[in-house]
Write an enzyme that holds these catalytic residues in place. Structure first.
Site, PDB file in Angstrom:
ATOM      1  NE  ARG A 144       1.997   1.023   2.685  1.00 18.19           N
ATOM      2  CZ  ARG A 144       2.720   0.250   3.477  1.00 18.19           C
ATOM      3  NH1 ARG A 144       2.770   0.498   4.774  1.00 18.19           N
ATOM      4  NH2 ARG A 144       3.385  -0.762   3.000  1.00 18.19           N
ATOM      5  CD  GLN A 194      -0.613  -4.415   8.187  1.00 21.40           C
ATOM      6  OE1 GLN A 194      -1.286  -3.578   8.766  1.00 21.40           O
ATOM      7  NE2 GLN A 194      -0.596  -4.504   6.883  1.00 21.40           N
ATOM      8  CB  ILE A 229       9.619  -5.232  10.795  1.00 23.61           C
ATOM      9  CG1 ILE A 229      10.012  -3.786  10.438  1.00 23.61           C
ATOM     10  CG2 ILE A 229       8.798  -5.832   9.652  1.00 23.61           C
ATOM     11  CD1 ILE A 229      10.969  -3.687   9.244  1.00 23.61           C
ATOM     12  CG  HIS A 275       4.494  -7.163   6.707  1.00 20.80           C
ATOM     13  ND1 HIS A 275       3.872  -5.941   6.650  1.00 20.80           N
ATOM     14  CD2 HIS A 275       3.761  -7.986   5.903  1.00 20.80           C
ATOM     15  CE1 HIS A 275       2.806  -6.029   5.847  1.00 20.80           C
ATOM     16  NE2 HIS A 275       2.718  -7.261   5.394  1.00 20.80           N
TER      17      HIS A 275
END
Ligand SMILES: [Zn+2]
Length: 238
Positions: free
Chosen positions: A35, A102, A104, A120
Protein backbone atom coordinates in the site's frame (compact mmCIF):
# COMPACT_ATOMS: atom_id res chain seq x y z
CA UNK A 1 17.00 7.29 22.31
CA UNK A 2 14.64 7.69 25.20
CA UNK A 3 11.76 5.89 23.54
CA UNK A 4 13.87 2.82 22.74
CA UNK A 5 15.01 2.69 26.36
CA UNK A 6 11.38 2.88 27.38
CA UNK A 7 10.52 -0.02 25.08
CA UNK A 8 13.47 -2.00 26.43
CA UNK A 9 12.15 -1.51 29.95
CA UNK A 10 8.70 -2.74 28.93
CA UNK A 11 10.23 -5.85 27.33
CA UNK A 12 12.36 -6.48 30.43
CA UNK A 13 9.32 -6.26 32.71
CA UNK A 14 6.91 -8.22 30.51
CA UNK A 15 6.16 -11.91 30.90
CA UNK A 16 3.81 -12.52 28.01
CA UNK A 17 4.57 -10.58 24.84
CA UNK A 18 2.80 -10.78 21.48
CA UNK A 19 4.13 -9.15 18.35
CA UNK A 20 1.77 -8.13 15.57
CA UNK A 21 3.45 -7.07 12.34
CA UNK A 22 2.47 -5.76 8.94
CA UNK A 23 4.16 -5.17 5.62
CA UNK A 24 6.67 -2.78 7.19
CA UNK A 25 8.38 -5.72 8.90
CA UNK A 26 9.45 -7.07 5.51
CA UNK A 27 10.32 -3.87 3.66
CA UNK A 28 13.90 -3.99 4.93
CA UNK A 29 14.15 -7.46 3.38
CA UNK A 30 13.39 -5.87 0.03
CA UNK A 31 9.70 -6.78 -0.12
CA UNK A 32 7.53 -3.91 -1.23
CA UNK A 33 4.69 -2.69 0.92
CA UNK A 34 1.47 -3.31 -0.99
CA UNK A 35 0.00 0.00 0.00
CA UNK A 36 2.93 2.38 -0.10
CA UNK A 37 3.17 5.03 -2.81
CA UNK A 38 5.64 3.04 -4.89
CA UNK A 39 4.28 -0.31 -3.78
CA UNK A 40 2.40 -2.99 -5.61
CA UNK A 41 -0.85 -1.09 -5.56
CA UNK A 42 0.37 1.68 -7.75
CA UNK A 43 1.99 -0.37 -10.46
CA UNK A 44 0.54 -0.61 -13.92
CA UNK A 45 -1.41 -3.78 -14.65
CA UNK A 46 -4.57 -4.32 -16.60
CA UNK A 47 -6.51 -4.81 -13.35
CA UNK A 48 -5.96 -3.36 -9.91
CA UNK A 49 -4.05 -5.57 -7.48
CA UNK A 50 -7.14 -5.68 -5.24
CA UNK A 51 -9.07 -7.19 -8.15
CA UNK A 52 -6.34 -9.63 -9.07
CA UNK A 53 -5.93 -10.77 -5.48
CA UNK A 54 -9.61 -11.49 -5.04
CA UNK A 55 -11.20 -14.93 -4.81
CA UNK A 56 -13.52 -14.14 -7.69
CA UNK A 57 -10.57 -13.30 -9.95
CA UNK A 58 -8.71 -16.44 -8.91
CA UNK A 59 -11.55 -18.69 -10.05
CA UNK A 60 -12.69 -16.75 -13.12
CA UNK A 61 -9.36 -15.51 -14.53
CA UNK A 62 -7.02 -18.12 -13.12
CA UNK A 63 -4.34 -17.72 -15.77
CA UNK A 64 -4.08 -13.97 -15.23
CA UNK A 65 -4.14 -14.45 -11.48
CA UNK A 66 -1.12 -16.72 -11.69
CA UNK A 67 0.70 -14.41 -14.09
CA UNK A 68 0.45 -11.62 -11.52
CA UNK A 69 1.00 -13.89 -8.51
CA UNK A 70 4.18 -15.46 -9.88
CA UNK A 71 5.46 -12.08 -11.05
CA UNK A 72 4.84 -10.15 -7.83
CA UNK A 73 4.47 -12.57 -4.91
CA UNK A 74 7.57 -14.67 -5.35
CA UNK A 75 9.83 -13.82 -2.43
CA UNK A 76 11.58 -17.17 -2.10
CA UNK A 77 14.97 -15.49 -2.49
CA UNK A 78 14.36 -12.91 0.25
CA UNK A 79 16.08 -13.16 3.62
CA UNK A 80 14.92 -12.24 7.15
CA UNK A 81 16.11 -8.90 8.50
CA UNK A 82 17.13 -7.68 11.97
CA UNK A 83 13.50 -7.44 13.15
CA UNK A 84 12.67 -11.05 12.20
CA UNK A 85 15.88 -12.23 13.88
CA UNK A 86 15.32 -10.27 17.08
CA UNK A 87 11.83 -11.76 17.42
CA UNK A 88 13.14 -15.30 16.91
CA UNK A 89 15.68 -14.68 19.69
CA UNK A 90 13.07 -13.14 21.99
CA UNK A 91 10.88 -16.21 21.55
CA UNK A 92 13.74 -18.41 22.76
CA UNK A 93 13.77 -16.54 26.10
CA UNK A 94 10.15 -17.61 26.62
CA UNK A 95 8.85 -14.06 26.84
CA UNK A 96 7.53 -13.74 23.33
CA UNK A 97 4.60 -16.13 22.97
CA UNK A 98 3.89 -15.64 19.29
CA UNK A 99 4.38 -13.56 16.20
CA UNK A 100 1.20 -12.58 14.40
CA UNK A 101 1.82 -11.43 10.87
CA UNK A 102 -0.13 -10.04 7.96
CA UNK A 103 2.71 -11.02 5.64
CA UNK A 104 2.62 -14.10 3.44
CA UNK A 105 6.38 -14.24 2.80
CA UNK A 106 7.28 -16.80 5.48
CA UNK A 107 10.26 -14.75 6.70
CA UNK A 108 9.52 -15.18 10.43
CA UNK A 109 9.71 -18.94 10.05
CA UNK A 110 12.87 -18.57 7.96
CA UNK A 111 14.38 -16.51 10.80
CA UNK A 112 13.66 -19.30 13.29
CA UNK A 113 10.40 -18.23 14.95
CA UNK A 114 8.35 -21.26 16.00
CA UNK A 115 4.91 -19.91 16.85
CA UNK A 116 3.86 -17.75 13.93
CA UNK A 117 0.24 -16.96 13.15
CA UNK A 118 0.04 -16.02 9.50
CA UNK A 119 -3.40 -14.48 9.44
CA UNK A 120 -3.29 -13.79 5.69
CA UNK A 121 -1.76 -17.17 4.90
CA UNK A 122 1.56 -18.07 3.30
CA UNK A 123 3.00 -18.58 -0.16
CA UNK A 124 4.73 -21.67 1.25
CA UNK A 125 1.49 -23.65 1.51
CA UNK A 126 -0.51 -24.58 -1.57
CA UNK A 127 -3.30 -27.12 -1.92
CA UNK A 128 -5.17 -28.83 -4.71
CA UNK A 129 -8.78 -27.63 -4.52
CA UNK A 130 -9.99 -31.12 -5.56
CA UNK A 131 -7.99 -33.60 -3.47
CA UNK A 132 -6.27 -31.23 -0.98
CA UNK A 133 -2.77 -32.49 -1.79
CA UNK A 134 -0.02 -30.19 -0.54
CA UNK A 135 2.40 -28.45 -2.88
CA UNK A 136 5.38 -26.31 -1.93
CA UNK A 137 6.07 -22.80 -3.16
CA UNK A 138 8.80 -23.88 -5.59
CA UNK A 139 6.34 -26.15 -7.38
CA UNK A 140 3.88 -23.31 -7.83
CA UNK A 141 6.34 -20.59 -8.82
CA UNK A 142 8.23 -22.88 -11.21
CA UNK A 143 5.12 -24.24 -12.90
CA UNK A 144 4.26 -23.15 -16.42
CA UNK A 145 0.91 -21.40 -16.66
CA UNK A 146 -1.66 -22.60 -14.15
CA UNK A 147 -0.21 -25.01 -11.55
CA UNK A 148 -2.15 -28.26 -11.57
CA UNK A 149 -2.23 -31.21 -9.21
CA UNK A 150 -1.37 -34.70 -10.40
CA UNK A 151 -5.12 -35.43 -10.09
CA UNK A 152 -5.79 -32.65 -12.57
CA UNK A 153 -7.21 -30.28 -9.96
CA UNK A 154 -6.34 -26.62 -9.66
CA UNK A 155 -3.75 -25.67 -7.04
CA UNK A 156 -4.57 -22.69 -4.84
CA UNK A 157 -2.08 -20.82 -2.66
CA UNK A 158 -3.08 -20.83 1.01
CA UNK A 159 -3.23 -17.04 1.08
CA UNK A 160 -6.32 -15.15 2.09
CA UNK A 161 -7.69 -13.44 -1.01
CA UNK A 162 -10.05 -10.48 -0.96
CA UNK A 163 -13.52 -11.81 -0.37
CA UNK A 164 -12.30 -14.74 1.71
CA UNK A 165 -12.56 -15.27 5.47
CA UNK A 166 -9.52 -15.29 7.70
CA UNK A 167 -8.48 -18.76 8.76
CA UNK A 168 -7.91 -20.54 12.06
CA UNK A 169 -4.68 -18.59 12.67
CA UNK A 170 -6.76 -15.48 13.30
CA UNK A 171 -8.63 -17.15 16.17
CA UNK A 172 -5.35 -18.36 17.65
CA UNK A 173 -3.99 -14.84 17.32
CA UNK A 174 -6.98 -13.40 19.19
CA UNK A 175 -6.45 -15.91 22.00
CA UNK A 176 -2.80 -14.92 22.34
CA UNK A 177 -3.55 -11.21 22.28
CA UNK A 178 -6.10 -11.63 25.07
CA UNK A 179 -3.48 -13.27 27.30
CA UNK A 180 -0.60 -10.88 26.61
CA UNK A 181 0.71 -8.24 29.01
CA UNK A 182 2.71 -6.43 26.30
CA UNK A 183 1.62 -6.06 22.69
CA UNK A 184 4.04 -4.67 20.13
CA UNK A 185 2.45 -3.63 16.85
CA UNK A 186 4.93 -2.80 14.12
CA UNK A 187 5.11 -1.94 10.45
CA UNK A 188 1.40 -1.72 9.92
CA UNK A 189 -0.75 1.27 9.09
CA UNK A 190 -3.53 -0.70 10.83
CA UNK A 191 -5.87 0.22 8.02
CA UNK A 192 -6.84 -3.30 6.99
CA UNK A 193 -9.87 -4.68 8.74
CA UNK A 194 -10.31 -7.24 10.32
CA UNK A 195 -6.62 -7.65 11.09
CA UNK A 196 -6.53 -4.22 12.71
CA UNK A 197 -9.32 -5.25 15.08
CA UNK A 198 -6.86 -7.51 16.92
CA UNK A 199 -5.83 -4.51 19.00
CA UNK A 200 -9.29 -4.37 20.53
CA UNK A 201 -8.78 -7.79 22.12
CA UNK A 202 -5.74 -6.61 24.06
CA UNK A 203 -6.36 -6.37 27.81
CA UNK A 204 -2.74 -6.19 28.99
CA UNK A 205 -0.64 -3.45 30.48
CA UNK A 206 1.33 -1.92 27.64
CA UNK A 207 0.56 -1.35 23.96
CA UNK A 208 3.41 -0.18 21.73
CA UNK A 209 3.06 0.96 18.11
CA UNK A 210 6.16 1.22 15.94
CA UNK A 211 5.58 2.59 12.46
CA UNK A 212 7.13 5.18 10.16
CA UNK A 213 3.83 7.03 9.87
CA UNK A 214 1.14 7.70 12.42
CA UNK A 215 -1.77 5.25 12.68
CA UNK A 216 -5.40 5.64 13.71
CA UNK A 217 -4.64 3.67 16.86
CA UNK A 218 -1.80 5.81 18.19
CA UNK A 219 -4.03 7.36 20.85
CA UNK A 220 -4.59 3.91 22.36
CA UNK A 221 -0.88 3.21 22.68
CA UNK A 222 1.32 3.67 25.74
CA UNK A 223 4.29 4.26 23.49
CA UNK A 224 4.48 5.27 19.81
CA UNK A 225 7.77 5.15 17.93
CA UNK A 226 7.86 6.64 14.41
CA UNK A 227 11.09 5.12 13.17
CA UNK A 228 12.33 2.47 10.79
CA UNK A 229 11.97 -0.94 12.42
CA UNK A 230 15.62 -1.81 11.83
CA UNK A 231 16.67 1.27 13.77
CA UNK A 232 14.57 0.19 16.72
CA UNK A 233 15.13 -3.57 16.80
CA UNK A 234 18.88 -3.35 16.22
CA UNK A 235 19.15 -1.52 19.57
CA UNK A 236 17.02 -3.86 21.66
CA UNK A 237 18.26 -6.72 23.84
CA UNK A 238 16.31 -9.87 24.59
ZN1 LIG B 1 -5.41 -33.03 -6.54
Amino acid sequence: MKEIEELQKMIDEAKNIVFFGGAGVSTESGIKDFRSKDGLYNQKYKYTPEMMLSAGFFYSKTEEFYKFYKDKMNCLDKEPNITHKYLADLEKTGKLKCVITQNIDGLHTKAGSKTVYEIHGSIYRNYCIKCNKFYDAEYVFNSKGIPKCECGGLIKPDVVLYGEQLGEDFNLAINSVMKADLMIVAGSSLSVYPASSLIHYFRGKKLVIINLDTTDYDRLADLVINKKLGEVFSKLKC
